[in-house]
Design a protein around this motif. Structure first.
Motif, mmCIF file in Angstrom:
data_model
loop_
_atom_site.group_PDB
_atom_site.id
_atom_site.type_symbol
_atom_site.label_atom_id
_atom_site.label_comp_id
_atom_site.label_asym_id
_atom_site.label_seq_id
_atom_site.Cartn_x
_atom_site.Cartn_y
_atom_site.Cartn_z
ATOM 1 N N PHE A 185 0.893 -1.248 0.005
ATOM 2 C CA PHE A 185 0.029 -0.070 -0.127
ATOM 3 C C PHE A 185 0.806 1.309 -0.088
ATOM 4 C CE2 PHE A 185 -2.285 3.279 2.196
ATOM 5 C CZ PHE A 185 -3.534 3.367 1.631
ATOM 6 N N GLU A 186 2.009 1.434 0.893
ATOM 7 C CA GLU A 186 2.513 2.490 1.283
ATOM 8 C C GLU A 186 3.556 2.849 -0.160
ATOM 9 O OE1 GLU A 186 4.416 3.403 5.173
ATOM 10 O OE2 GLU A 186 3.626 1.460 5.396
ATOM 11 N N PRO A 187 4.174 1.930 -0.604
ATOM 12 C CA PRO A 187 4.990 2.262 -1.890
ATOM 13 C C PRO A 187 4.077 2.732 -3.014
ATOM 14 C CG PRO A 187 5.230 0.160 -1.064
ATOM 15 C CD PRO A 187 4.607 0.637 -0.270
ATOM 16 N N PHE A 188 3.007 2.059 -3.169
ATOM 17 C CA PHE A 188 2.198 2.270 -4.331
ATOM 18 C C PHE A 188 1.454 3.877 -4.119
ATOM 19 C CE2 PHE A 188 -1.262 1.670 -7.120
ATOM 20 C CZ PHE A 188 -0.809 0.946 -8.296
ATOM 21 N N MET A 189 1.097 3.937 -3.253
ATOM 22 C CA MET A 189 0.478 5.355 -2.869
ATOM 23 C C MET A 189 1.506 6.426 -2.844
ATOM 24 S SD MET A 189 -2.607 5.028 -2.250
ATOM 25 C CE MET A 189 -3.042 3.464 -3.287
ATOM 26 N N LYS A 190 2.823 6.222 -2.555
ATOM 27 C CA LYS A 190 3.851 7.191 -2.864
ATOM 28 C C LYS A 190 4.078 7.406 -4.305
ATOM 29 C CE LYS A 190 6.485 6.591 1.291
ATOM 30 N NZ LYS A 190 7.373 5.701 2.093
ATOM 31 N N ALA A 191 4.083 6.319 -5.243
ATOM 32 C CA ALA A 191 4.118 6.410 -6.646
ATOM 33 C C ALA A 191 3.046 7.061 -7.289
ATOM 34 C CB ALA A 191 4.344 4.970 -7.027
ATOM 35 N N LEU A 192 1.853 7.092 -6.647
ATOM 36 C CA LEU A 192 0.659 7.940 -7.099
ATOM 37 C C LEU A 192 0.852 9.451 -6.693
ATOM 38 C CD1 LEU A 192 -2.450 5.751 -6.238
ATOM 39 C CD2 LEU A 192 -1.418 6.233 -8.469
ATOM 40 N N GLY A 193 1.747 9.906 -5.766
ATOM 41 C CA GLY A 193 1.749 11.205 -5.592
ATOM 42 C C GLY A 193 0.982 11.400 -4.192
ATOM 43 N N LEU A 194 0.774 10.628 -3.257
ATOM 44 C CA LEU A 194 -0.102 10.900 -2.234
ATOM 45 C C LEU A 194 0.753 11.468 -0.984
ATOM 46 C CD1 LEU A 194 -2.678 9.641 -3.090
ATOM 47 C CD2 LEU A 194 -3.084 8.902 -0.827
ATOM 48 N N PRO A 195 0.517 12.348 -0.419
ATOM 49 C CA PRO A 195 1.322 12.997 0.702
ATOM 50 C C PRO A 195 1.460 11.851 1.795
ATOM 51 C CG PRO A 195 -0.503 14.647 0.209
ATOM 52 C CD PRO A 195 -0.772 13.098 -0.579
ATOM 53 N N GLU A 196 2.530 11.976 2.329
ATOM 54 C CA GLU A 196 3.185 11.033 3.506
ATOM 55 C C GLU A 196 2.102 10.944 4.503
ATOM 56 O OE1 GLU A 196 5.043 7.847 5.087
ATOM 57 O OE2 GLU A 196 5.609 8.858 3.206
ATOM 58 N N ASP A 197 1.462 12.042 4.872
ATOM 59 C CA ASP A 197 0.583 12.155 5.957
ATOM 60 C C ASP A 197 -0.772 11.387 6.070
ATOM 61 O OD1 ASP A 197 -0.136 14.333 4.430
ATOM 62 O OD2 ASP A 197 -1.314 15.215 5.820
ATOM 63 N N GLN A 198 -1.269 11.635 4.388
ATOM 64 C CA GLN A 198 -2.477 10.784 4.175
ATOM 65 C C GLN A 198 -2.017 9.136 3.815
ATOM 66 O OE1 GLN A 198 -4.273 12.307 0.452
ATOM 67 N NE2 GLN A 198 -4.574 14.254 1.332
ATOM 68 N N ILE A 199 -1.102 8.635 3.330
ATOM 69 C CA ILE A 199 -0.535 7.369 3.287
ATOM 70 C C ILE A 199 -0.629 6.809 4.780
ATOM 71 C CG2 ILE A 199 1.265 6.007 2.983
ATOM 72 C CD1 ILE A 199 2.286 7.812 0.578
ATOM 73 N N GLN A 200 0.056 7.545 5.633
ATOM 74 C CA GLN A 200 0.226 7.112 7.034
ATOM 75 C C GLN A 200 -1.426 6.943 7.661
ATOM 76 O OE1 GLN A 200 2.752 5.567 8.430
ATOM 77 N NE2 GLN A 200 3.547 6.073 6.459
#
Length: 127
Positions: A15-30
């Motif tokens: 989930f985390e690496p995929f959302m980072k690749a989509l450009g989501l901010p770190e706080d939203q990913i967490q």
């Protein structure tokens, strides 16, 4: 086989690496990684309404298999897609360079997104 039902997220991979690749901010990913996401699917023939609730965020998409529809992606972007059905238990589409496959096996709903060599998988059970 009907997709209609409510499904609760059981586990997810990458989930985390995929959302980072989509450009989501770190706080939203967490915030998003530990939410018990509920997906509600209503199927009426080839017409689908999918409502995904993750905490206070709700994404609702409607589409008809084989016809162009506009959907909201996990990162909030809107995109035009054509969803195809493979067999009677798999929905497949490509959106902005990503392949999305939703597959129903009994009471288990698997959602796999692939972008390049990165794959995220989410598995939910019918509730």
């Amino acid at each position: 086989m009907s997709f209609t039902g409510k499904y609760e997220l059981q586990h997810q991979e990458n989930f985390e690496p995929f959302m980072k690749a989509l450009g989501l901010p770190e706080d939203q990913i967490q915030k998003g990684k530990d939410l018990k996401t509920i997906s509600e699917i209503v199927q009426d023939g080839k017409k689908f309404t999918i409502t995904i609730t993750a905490g206070s965020k709700v994404i609702k998409n409607q589409f008809t298999v084989g016809e162009e529809s506009e959907i909201e992606m996990l990162n909030g972007e809107k995109a035009k897609v054509i969803v195809q059905m493979e067999g009677n238990n798999k929905l497949v589409t490509e959106v902005k360079g990503m392949k999305s496959v939703t597959e129903l096996n009994g009471d288990t709903l698997s959602y796999t997104m692939t972008m390049g060599d990165l794959t995220m998988k989410r598995v939910s059970k019918r509730i």
